[in-house]
Design an enzyme around this catalytic site. Structure first.
Site, PDB file in Angstrom:
ATOM      1  CD  GLU A 110       0.342  -1.986   9.196  1.00  0.00           C
ATOM      2  OE1 GLU A 110       0.845  -1.405  10.181  1.00  0.00           O
ATOM      3  OE2 GLU A 110       0.827  -1.934   8.065  1.00  0.00           O
TER       4      GLU A 110
ATOM      5  CE  LYS B 105       3.881  -0.017  10.213  1.00  0.00           C
ATOM      6  NZ  LYS B 105       2.724   0.597   9.533  1.00  0.00           N
TER       7      LYS B 105
ATOM      8  CG  HIS C 253       7.779  -3.993   8.197  1.00  0.00           C
ATOM      9  ND1 HIS C 253       7.220  -5.234   8.194  1.00  0.00           N
ATOM     10  CD2 HIS C 253       6.746  -3.140   8.472  1.00  0.00           C
ATOM     11  CE1 HIS C 253       5.939  -5.156   8.444  1.00  0.00           C
ATOM     12  NE2 HIS C 253       5.628  -3.903   8.632  1.00  0.00           N
TER      13      HIS C 253
ATOM     14  CG  ASP D 280      -1.042   1.991   8.551  1.00  0.00           C
ATOM     15  OD1 ASP D 280      -1.696   3.008   8.224  1.00  0.00           O
ATOM     16  OD2 ASP D 280      -0.082   1.552   7.901  1.00  0.00           O
TER      17      ASP D 280
ATOM     18  CG  HIS E  94      -1.036  -4.857   4.689  1.00  0.00           C
ATOM     19  ND1 HIS E  94      -0.117  -4.483   5.632  1.00  0.00           N
ATOM     20  CD2 HIS E  94      -0.673  -4.232   3.549  1.00  0.00           C
ATOM     21  CE1 HIS E  94       0.758  -3.657   5.084  1.00  0.00           C
ATOM     22  NE2 HIS E  94       0.440  -3.481   3.818  1.00  0.00           N
TER      23      HIS E  94
ATOM     24  CB  SER F 245      -0.924  -0.018   1.218  1.00  0.00           C
ATOM     25  OG  SER F 245      -0.239   0.247   2.399  1.00  0.00           O
TER      26      SER F 245
ATOM     27  CG  ASP G 157       3.327   5.119   5.916  1.00  0.00           C
ATOM     28  OD1 ASP G 157       4.276   5.456   5.206  1.00  0.00           O
ATOM     29  OD2 ASP G 157       2.808   3.974   5.811  1.00  0.00           O
TER      30      ASP G 157
ATOM     31  CE  LYS H 159       5.881   2.231   5.189  1.00  0.00           C
ATOM     32  NZ  LYS H 159       4.688   2.491   4.380  1.00  0.00           N
TER      33      LYS H 159
ATOM     34  CD  GLU I  87       1.414   3.821   9.841  1.00  0.00           C
ATOM     35  OE1 GLU I  87       1.677   3.093  10.838  1.00  0.00           O
ATOM     36  OE2 GLU I  87       1.784   3.540   8.692  1.00  0.00           O
TER      37      GLU I  87
ATOM     38  CD  GLU J  52       1.961  -5.873   8.456  1.00  0.00           C
ATOM     39  OE1 GLU J  52       2.608  -5.194   7.659  1.00  0.00           O
ATOM     40  OE2 GLU J  52       1.412  -5.393   9.460  1.00  0.00           O
TER      41      GLU J  52
HETATM   42  P1  PGA Z   1       3.325  -1.335   2.934  1.00  0.00           P
HETATM   43  O1  PGA Z   1       2.640  -1.212   4.355  1.00  0.00           O
HETATM   44  O2  PGA Z   1       4.658  -1.933   3.102  1.00  0.00           O
HETATM   45  O3  PGA Z   1       2.367  -2.186   2.163  1.00  0.00           O
HETATM   46  O4  PGA Z   1       3.417   0.066   2.384  1.00  0.00           O
HETATM   47  C1  PGA Z   1       3.238  -0.629   5.452  1.00  0.00           C
HETATM   48  C2  PGA Z   1       2.512   0.596   5.918  1.00  0.00           C
HETATM   49  O5  PGA Z   1       1.586   1.111   5.246  1.00  0.00           O
HETATM   50  O6  PGA Z   1       2.854   1.125   6.972  1.00  0.00           O
HETATM   51 ZN    ZN Z   2       1.300   2.879   6.833  1.00  0.00          ZN
END
Ligand code: PGA
Ligand code: ZN
Length: 424
Positions: free
Chosen positions: A173, A397, A374, A251, A164, A42, A321, A346, A294, A214
């Protein structure tokens, strides 16, 4: 000083079974390092772009042979023979050679792999563990004196929905966040038993045990709130108190349930207007001690980000994010507009360690909390645990405490914790 002798890249698979880039770097001292690119599911609108072959005949178009050939030919040719201690200059050269703002020419996957290789090679040629090397590099480059004091507090995903979790839940999440006063090893132990308790709850309810890529469970529930109810139940059987020993997080990744000014959650019969949605979020924050929230708001609605941060910012970290996407100009705008009080970064949103450090510098010294994360597509490399410690991120995270590619990062934090305590 050691020089870069050879770089070779190849196409391999990430933890989802999707192609990614792996590469090796050899120094003229005979030392070797290896690196691999992670990849998101995402993705934020403003983050750097991966290069995929788009050839449907191979891996449904997800192949990375073009990006691999850029490393093996163009990049290797340019940087072989250069002293490894000049790797930050090479990061800057990579940005110039690409020439776009989002690495869409060379591909952030190619750039990320090379920058990681050089960081690892820099650390071994200086005979330092990566976290210490990152810390020294950061302090030198940005004229700071951030001491290596503590481990970031972990944020664990235990339930997944959205992109996810195949739409079983709207929120992407659900997290559990042990109190920051707890040591890392203690936090991990507690969350592993909580995660086990959740599995038992699903078994008792005769629900199928399914997990996301995940590691979080992906139950089909009637509402998002039910996710919190299950977490609470799992906590009770461990004798832990919500809001004291442990907090929760979300999230939201709103792009899966936001459409034309309304938020469509299974908890409400129809689409919620912004004020109704904020009311619902506030009630969840209070009821379930949400510490990490988030991407709760659509990324273009700066006004609501700001007002939500003003309302709940004393008790909750409102984390950007996708909102900031590791894009420095975007981040400056968000900071200026006081849109959030914490930012998640990230490695593969930015591509190079230099740009990642620029972000960390801006976040930390604007008095915002720094979360290091991650991606959904990971590998069994643990470099991001070292980087998070080196930058002294406030939180990490890394997914659920399950699956080799997640656990390897938590295990590395256990090792670093022992090293910082002088126990090994
Ligand atoms: P992604 O998810 O690795 O699919 O981007 C992580 C997040 O959104 O925090
Ligand atoms: Zn995120």
């Amino acid at each position: 000083m050691a020089k870069i002798k050879k770089i070779t890249a190849r196409e391999v698979l990430d933890s989802r079974g999707i192609p990614t880039i792996e590469a090796n770097l050899e120094l003229d001292t005979g030392q070797h390092v290896q690196a691999i690119a992670s990849s998101g599911q995402s993705k934020g609108k403003y983050e750097c772009k991966e290069l995929r072959d788009g050839d449907i005949a191979r891996y449904n178009g997800f192949g990375v042979l073009k990006a691999v050939s850029y490393i093996n030919n163009l990049i290797a040719e340019k940087i072989e023979g250069i002293e490894i201690n000049r790797h930050i200059e090479i990061d800057q050269w990579l940005a110039e050679a690409d020439g776009t703002e989002d690495f869409s020419k060379l591909g952030v996957n190619a750039v990320l792999t090379v920058s990681q290789l050089m960081l690892k090679a820099g650390a071994i040629s200086n005979q330092l563990p990566i976290y210490e090397y990152v810390n020294q590099l950061f302090n030198t480059l940005f004229k700071k004196s951030v001491p290596l004091q503590r481990l970031p507090s972990p944020i664990f995903s235990v339930l997944n929905g959205g992109k996810h979790g195949a739409k079983n839940l709207d929120f992407q999440e659900f997290h559990v966040v042990p109190a920051s006063s707890m040591s890392f090893s203690n936090s991990l132990e507690i969350v592993v038993s909580l995660y086990d308790n959740m599995r038992e709850i699903f078994k008792r309810r005769n629900m199928p045990i399914s997990v996301s890529e995940e590691g979080g469970f992906t139950p089909t529930l009637y509402s998002n709130e039910e996710g919190f109810v299950i977490i609470k139940e799992a906590l009770h059987s461990k004798g832990l108190k919500l809001g004291v020993d442990i907090f929760t997080g979300l999230d939201c990744a709103t792009d899966t349930y936001y459409k034309s000014g309304k938020y469509f959650l299974k908890d409400a019969g129809s689409g919620l207007k912004v004020d109704q949605y904020i009311k619902l979020l506030r009630s969840l924050v209070d009821k379930y001690n949400i510490l990490i929230l988030e991407d709760p708001i659509n990324e273009e609605d700066h006004k609501t980000w700001r007002s939500l941060t003003e309302i709940i910012g004393k008790q909750t970290f409102v984390v950007g994010d996708d909102y900031t996407s590791g894009n420095i100009d975007r981040l400056k705008k968000v900071i200026e507009g006081k849109g959030c009080n914490a930012v998640l970064i990230k490695f593969n949103q930015t591509g190079t360690i230099y740009q990642l450090m620029q972000l960390a510098d801006l976040i930390r010294f604007s008095d915002l909390k720094l979360v290091f994360s991650h991606r959904l597509g990971e590998s069994t490399d643990s470099i991001i645990a070292d980087i998070a410690v080196g930058l002294q991120a406030d939180f990490v995270k890394f997914g659920a405490p399950s699956g080799g590619e997640r656990v390897v990062k938590y295990n590395r934090l256990l090792h670093i914790e022992a090293l910082l305590q002088g126990k090994t």
